[in-house]
Design a protein around this motif. Sequence first.
Motif, PDB file in Angstrom:
ATOM      1  N   LYS A 140       0.820  -1.224   0.000  1.00 57.09           N
ATOM      2  CA  LYS A 140       0.000   0.000   0.000  1.00 57.09           C
ATOM      3  C   LYS A 140       0.844   1.260   0.000  1.00 57.09           C
ATOM      4  O   LYS A 140       0.609   2.175  -0.780  1.00 57.09           O
ATOM      5  CB  LYS A 140      -0.847   0.087   1.284  1.00 57.09           C
ATOM      6  CG  LYS A 140      -1.934  -0.905   1.411  1.00 57.09           C
ATOM      7  CD  LYS A 140      -2.643  -0.731   2.757  1.00 57.09           C
ATOM      8  CE  LYS A 140      -1.781  -1.026   3.968  1.00 57.09           C
ATOM      9  NZ  LYS A 140      -1.337  -2.408   4.078  1.00 57.09           N
ATOM     10  N   THR A 141       1.802   1.293   0.926  1.00 56.25           N
ATOM     11  CA  THR A 141       2.578   2.525   1.084  1.00 56.25           C
ATOM     12  C   THR A 141       3.434   2.776  -0.152  1.00 56.25           C
ATOM     13  O   THR A 141       3.517   3.904  -0.637  1.00 56.25           O
ATOM     14  CB  THR A 141       3.437   2.433   2.373  1.00 56.25           C
ATOM     15  OG1 THR A 141       2.548   2.177   3.470  1.00 56.25           O
ATOM     16  CG2 THR A 141       4.195   3.706   2.629  1.00 56.25           C
ATOM     17  N   ASP A 150      -2.030   5.816   8.122  1.00 57.04           N
ATOM     18  CA  ASP A 150      -1.793   4.548   8.803  1.00 57.04           C
ATOM     19  C   ASP A 150      -1.186   4.913  10.150  1.00 57.04           C
ATOM     20  O   ASP A 150       0.033   4.997  10.299  1.00 57.04           O
ATOM     21  CB  ASP A 150      -0.855   3.632   7.996  1.00 57.04           C
ATOM     22  CG  ASP A 150      -0.776   2.246   8.627  1.00 57.04           C
ATOM     23  OD1 ASP A 150      -1.152   2.106   9.819  1.00 57.04           O
ATOM     24  OD2 ASP A 150      -0.344   1.302   7.949  1.00 57.04           O
ATOM     25  N   ASP A 209      -2.729   7.112   2.704  1.00 57.70           N
ATOM     26  CA  ASP A 209      -2.211   5.768   2.945  1.00 57.70           C
ATOM     27  C   ASP A 209      -2.878   5.233   4.218  1.00 57.70           C
ATOM     28  O   ASP A 209      -2.777   5.850   5.277  1.00 57.70           O
ATOM     29  CB  ASP A 209      -0.683   5.842   3.122  1.00 57.70           C
ATOM     30  CG  ASP A 209      -0.060   4.467   3.220  1.00 57.70           C
ATOM     31  OD1 ASP A 209      -0.667   3.487   2.752  1.00 57.70           O
ATOM     32  OD2 ASP A 209       1.067   4.373   3.770  1.00 57.70           O
ATOM     33  N   ARG A 223       0.979   1.842  11.768  1.00 56.78           N
ATOM     34  CA  ARG A 223       2.299   1.516  11.220  1.00 56.78           C
ATOM     35  C   ARG A 223       2.684   2.545  10.158  1.00 56.78           C
ATOM     36  O   ARG A 223       2.722   2.241   8.958  1.00 56.78           O
ATOM     37  CB  ARG A 223       2.289   0.127  10.604  1.00 56.78           C
ATOM     38  CG  ARG A 223       2.218  -0.947  11.672  1.00 56.78           C
ATOM     39  CD  ARG A 223       2.824  -2.220  11.223  1.00 56.78           C
ATOM     40  NE  ARG A 223       1.928  -2.979  10.373  1.00 56.78           N
ATOM     41  CZ  ARG A 223       2.174  -4.215   9.991  1.00 56.78           C
ATOM     42  NH1 ARG A 223       3.285  -4.811  10.359  1.00 56.78           N
ATOM     43  NH2 ARG A 223       1.315  -4.866   9.241  1.00 56.78           N
TER      44      ARG A 223
HETATM   45 MG   LIG Z   1       1.952   0.787   4.829  1.00 53.38          MG
END
Ligand SMILES: [Mg+2]
Length: 289
Positions: free
Chosen positions: A119-120, A144, A224, A147
């Motif tokens: 994702k990131t 997020d 994100d 994390r």
């Molecule tokens: Mg991530």
Amino acid sequence: MTMERIKLALEKARAQQADEAAAHPARRDTRSAPVAAPETVPSAPRLGTAPAAADISYTQTAVMRLDRTHLERNRIVAFNKGNPNNWAFDVLRTQVLQKMDEKGWRTLAVTSPTAASGKTVVAINLAISIAHHTQRTAMLVDFDLRRPHVGTYLGVRKAVSLNDVLAGRAPMADALINPDLPRLVVLPTNDTVTKASEILSSAQVADLVTDLRDRYDDRTVIFDLPPAMAGDDVMAILPRIDAALLVVGNGDSTKREIEESLRHIPADRLLGVVLNKADADVRRGYGYY
Ligand SMILES: [Mg+2]
Ligand SMILES: Nc1ncnc2c1ncn2[C@@H]1O[C@H](COP(=O)(O)OP(=O)(O)OP(=O)(O)O)[C@@H](O)[C@H]1O
């Protein structure tokens, strides 16, 4: 899991969503109502120390040099035309912007069924690709809160980040970073935030998202997010965001996890599914439906 299987799983899950919507129109209504109306999110009082809307502009933010080697080591490639993976983000950017323009959407959530799907990496590359190859401003926000990795992947850090803004300790302008790529603005999160889902569903965050979206006509804001299956964070924030992109790491999520995560995303707000870490024959790692 092969690409074909993921594709089939997605088609099946979509069909199931449609069936469910037909079978339970009332349930469907209650779930989609807040999502379908991000424009009507009530305007809440501003954060204690947040500046007035006009104070936040990327021309005021600190310019930070990005280390190209660090970026490529973290699979951030969209700034580099010579990188063999850059093509995937060209395709993704074009499709994402086309669909968002059609609907008048400006905010996009990036999530995945389970952790470590990419994702990131996708969110950062997409933001860079938009900023680098179009005349639009791309804003990348690290939501997020459990994390947060946007800052570390980009190799940028300021003492003040979104943590401090959310805690009312600093104005947003102090947390924004303007990397040395034109038209890219980043709002990183430095530290894990407790009670993340409560914060993400707060009126304060609704106001922040509206603020970010409405600032400029030509701005695309990318958020994100954590995985859809990890806690309530995605459920909490999605109603505030126009659309969502689901990143599926090839082999990282089961069919059941993909189907389950699609239940968290209303079908009419799902912009697409990115198949990450795909087989070599899918041109080195990325696919998009
Ligand atoms: Mg991530
Ligand atoms: N296409 C790819 N091919 C190989 N490795 C990849 C690819 N995309 C991402 N990765 C790697 O997978 C790991 C997880 O990526 P990333 O942090 O972007 O995932 P994430 O979904 O954001 O994870 P988290 O759930 O922890 O937030 C990283 O080490 C990243 O470099």
